[in-house]
Write a protein that holds these residues in place. Sequence first.
Motif, PDB file in Angstrom:
ATOM      1  N   ALA A  20       0.810  -1.222   0.000  1.00  0.00           N
ATOM      2  CA  ALA A  20       0.000   0.000   0.000  1.00  0.00           C
ATOM      3  C   ALA A  20       0.839   1.266   0.000  1.00  0.00           C
ATOM      4  N   SER A  21       2.001   1.230   0.677  1.00  0.00           N
ATOM      5  CA  SER A  21       2.791   2.448   0.849  1.00  0.00           C
ATOM      6  C   SER A  21       4.250   2.126   1.099  1.00  0.00           C
ATOM      7  N   THR A  53       5.449   8.703  -1.195  1.00  0.00           N
ATOM      8  CA  THR A  53       5.677   7.542  -2.043  1.00  0.00           C
ATOM      9  C   THR A  53       5.715   7.934  -3.516  1.00  0.00           C
ATOM     10  N   SER A 104       1.684  12.340  -1.985  1.00  0.00           N
ATOM     11  CA  SER A 104       2.300  11.376  -1.072  1.00  0.00           C
ATOM     12  C   SER A 104       3.811  11.332  -1.263  1.00  0.00           C
ATOM     13  N   ASP A 151      -2.871  10.459  -0.105  1.00  0.00           N
ATOM     14  CA  ASP A 151      -3.240   9.102  -0.479  1.00  0.00           C
ATOM     15  C   ASP A 151      -2.012   8.203  -0.428  1.00  0.00           C
ATOM     16  N   GLN A 152      -2.194   6.933  -0.722  1.00  0.00           N
ATOM     17  CA  GLN A 152      -1.107   5.944  -0.695  1.00  0.00           C
ATOM     18  C   GLN A 152      -0.397   5.956   0.661  1.00  0.00           C
ATOM     19  N   TYR A 163      -0.886   3.789   4.202  1.00  0.00           N
ATOM     20  CA  TYR A 163      -1.594   2.722   4.905  1.00  0.00           C
ATOM     21  C   TYR A 163      -1.909   3.103   6.344  1.00  0.00           C
TER      22      TYR A 163
END
Length: 272
Positions: A166-167, A247, A245, A218-219, A221
């Motif tokens: 997820a991240s 990420t 994010s 977003d991204q 968890y």
Amino acid sequence: MTAGTFTTADGCALAFDVAGKGYPVLWQHGLGAPLDQPVEVFPEDTGLQRVTLMCRGHGASALGDPSRLSIAQFAEDALALLDHLGIEQAAVGGISLGAAIALRLAGFPAPRVAKLVLARPAWVDAPSIERQHGYHVAAQYLEKYGAEEGAERFRVSPEFLEVLAASADNAASLIGFFKRPRPDTTIALLTRIPLDWPGVSRARIEAIRQPVLIIGNDQDYVHPLSYARELAGLIPGAQLAEITSKTVDRAAYVAEFRNALADFLSDRGGDR
């Protein structure tokens, strides 16, 4: 920049850092994070004074009695720091755990909180044990196998792989706990704090009347964007900034975070 220490009522020596001059902002770090984390995203040259408490077990702060480790205790310590510095009222905010501390301070009768910033909140109005389960498991691996072997084993655990999917940023943070210099403090923190929550009910959240900025991405968890959106919907008049994010693009994350904070904390924004 000024670094210092003070001692709490129960005898725990805590470190703090103050930078800049102007409007005071109590700006708190996340769980297990070094001072670099809150400093990186704080706006520069904006007439703001950043005040950061290194919570128990973080940085140069003592751990104290492990049984006292809680978000409520960290919030009490933060107020003690403001007393120590002679700050009667400040903007209050932070990232993740820092946001939880800030929410607790603003969620109860707290005339000392002028404005509130909740960045990447990891809780809303209840414990978030499922989202933070990886922290608890990391503590178990660290305690059982030590730093090096524990990290290797944790990297292939289902809990870590779920977060990684997820991240990537959250996953890197989890591995970072195995590299912290004081494993005993890390185990104590990860065993307790992920099971905790700010202790602020939904009704009290809805009763917050200070100007509020909520930052989410977003991204993520551990800090789902849905939490930020839910808090923004609960607090009357809250501003929501959805940023890139880490990420996806770390530089964009830092720039957008700084800009959102600067706009809200300056005279240009945040007033109702």
